[in-house]
Design a protein around this motif. Sequence first.
Motif, PDB file in Angstrom:
ATOM      1  N   GLN A   7       0.813  -1.217   0.000  1.00 40.96           N
ATOM      2  CA  GLN A   7       0.000   0.000   0.000  1.00 40.96           C
ATOM      3  C   GLN A   7       0.849   1.271   0.000  1.00 40.96           C
ATOM      4  N   ARG A   8       2.162   1.119   0.207  1.00 39.33           N
ATOM      5  CA  ARG A   8       3.040   2.287   0.213  1.00 39.33           C
ATOM      6  C   ARG A   8       3.512   2.659  -1.192  1.00 39.33           C
ATOM      7  N   ILE A   9       3.057   1.924  -2.209  1.00 41.42           N
ATOM      8  CA  ILE A   9       3.420   2.272  -3.579  1.00 41.42           C
ATOM      9  C   ILE A   9       3.035   3.720  -3.854  1.00 41.42           C
ATOM     10  N   ALA A  10       3.945   4.435  -4.455  1.00 42.11           N
ATOM     11  CA  ALA A  10       3.713   5.847  -4.726  1.00 42.11           C
ATOM     12  C   ALA A  10       2.447   6.038  -5.563  1.00 42.11           C
ATOM     13  N   GLY A  11       1.568   6.886  -5.088  1.00 39.90           N
ATOM     14  CA  GLY A  11       0.352   7.192  -5.832  1.00 39.90           C
ATOM     15  C   GLY A  11      -0.800   6.245  -5.588  1.00 39.90           C
ATOM     16  N   MET A  12      -0.613   5.218  -4.736  1.00 39.90           N
ATOM     17  CA  MET A  12      -1.705   4.280  -4.455  1.00 39.90           C
ATOM     18  C   MET A  12      -2.810   5.025  -3.715  1.00 39.90           C
ATOM     19  N   PRO A  13      -4.024   5.076  -4.287  1.00 40.63           N
ATOM     20  CA  PRO A  13      -5.100   5.826  -3.637  1.00 40.63           C
ATOM     21  C   PRO A  13      -5.451   5.250  -2.269  1.00 40.63           C
ATOM     22  N   GLN A  14      -5.761   6.110  -1.344  1.00 39.53           N
ATOM     23  CA  GLN A  14      -6.133   5.674  -0.009  1.00 39.53           C
ATOM     24  C   GLN A  14      -7.430   4.889  -0.058  1.00 39.53           C
TER      25      GLN A  14
END
Length: 245
Positions: A7-14
């Motif tokens: 979930q820490r992938i850059a740009g992954m929507p909350q």
Amino acid sequence: MIDWVDQRIAGMPQGVRVGFTSRRGGVSTGDYAGLNLGFHVGDDPEAVRANRDALQDQIGRELAWMSQVHGNDVAQFGSATRAKTGYLSVGEADAIVVNRGQAAAVMVADCVPLILVRADGTKGAAVHVGRAGFDLAITHRALDVLGTNDVLAFLGPSICGSCYEVSEQLAADIGGRWPGAAVVTTWGTPGVDVAGGVERQLRERGVHNVYRSPICTYESANHYSHRRATHDGVSAGRFIGFVAM
């Protein structure tokens, strides 16, 4: 049970969750030992039901499923109805688009489980990309329905080009339509790299955030492989990729 995408992938929507299962977990036995999620492959239906229920409990959402036909039809979660199995199904399709509060699955055992997520977190899609669907450009169809190329794309475990042997004519035909898709296998025979072709289709559309699993299902004992099972004279279960908004 689930291999979660970081979930820490850059740009992954909350609030968006993406994951892929393997054979780990589950109650299926014999050829299907582990977490088989397909009713249509000959496994004990009660085992499949137990596997699906445990998975949906872990995800915390009810998934929409589809009867995949190696085409390029894209369905909406909202069209899902209760199937005879007791689970939500959109019927025959090879992609399901979901909105906030919805979740969908794509079943595979060598094909590419492609998950697309809009960068704004409003929509996602679970896409089944086999060799035929790749050739029919279902990746493009799914992007068209999402309405933007500003997406994150996740390609789960699938058979690699080095293991996906096809006829010389088929490799030539697909390679002619999709340059770079025709490859040579480990055995020196014609092959098709579906995952590589899907990644090129995505990048040609301007999708920059592409995350591709290095796992080949034919080579991985932790994943079901239809082709490996066929070569071994046994049956194969199915694992999934999913998106939950």
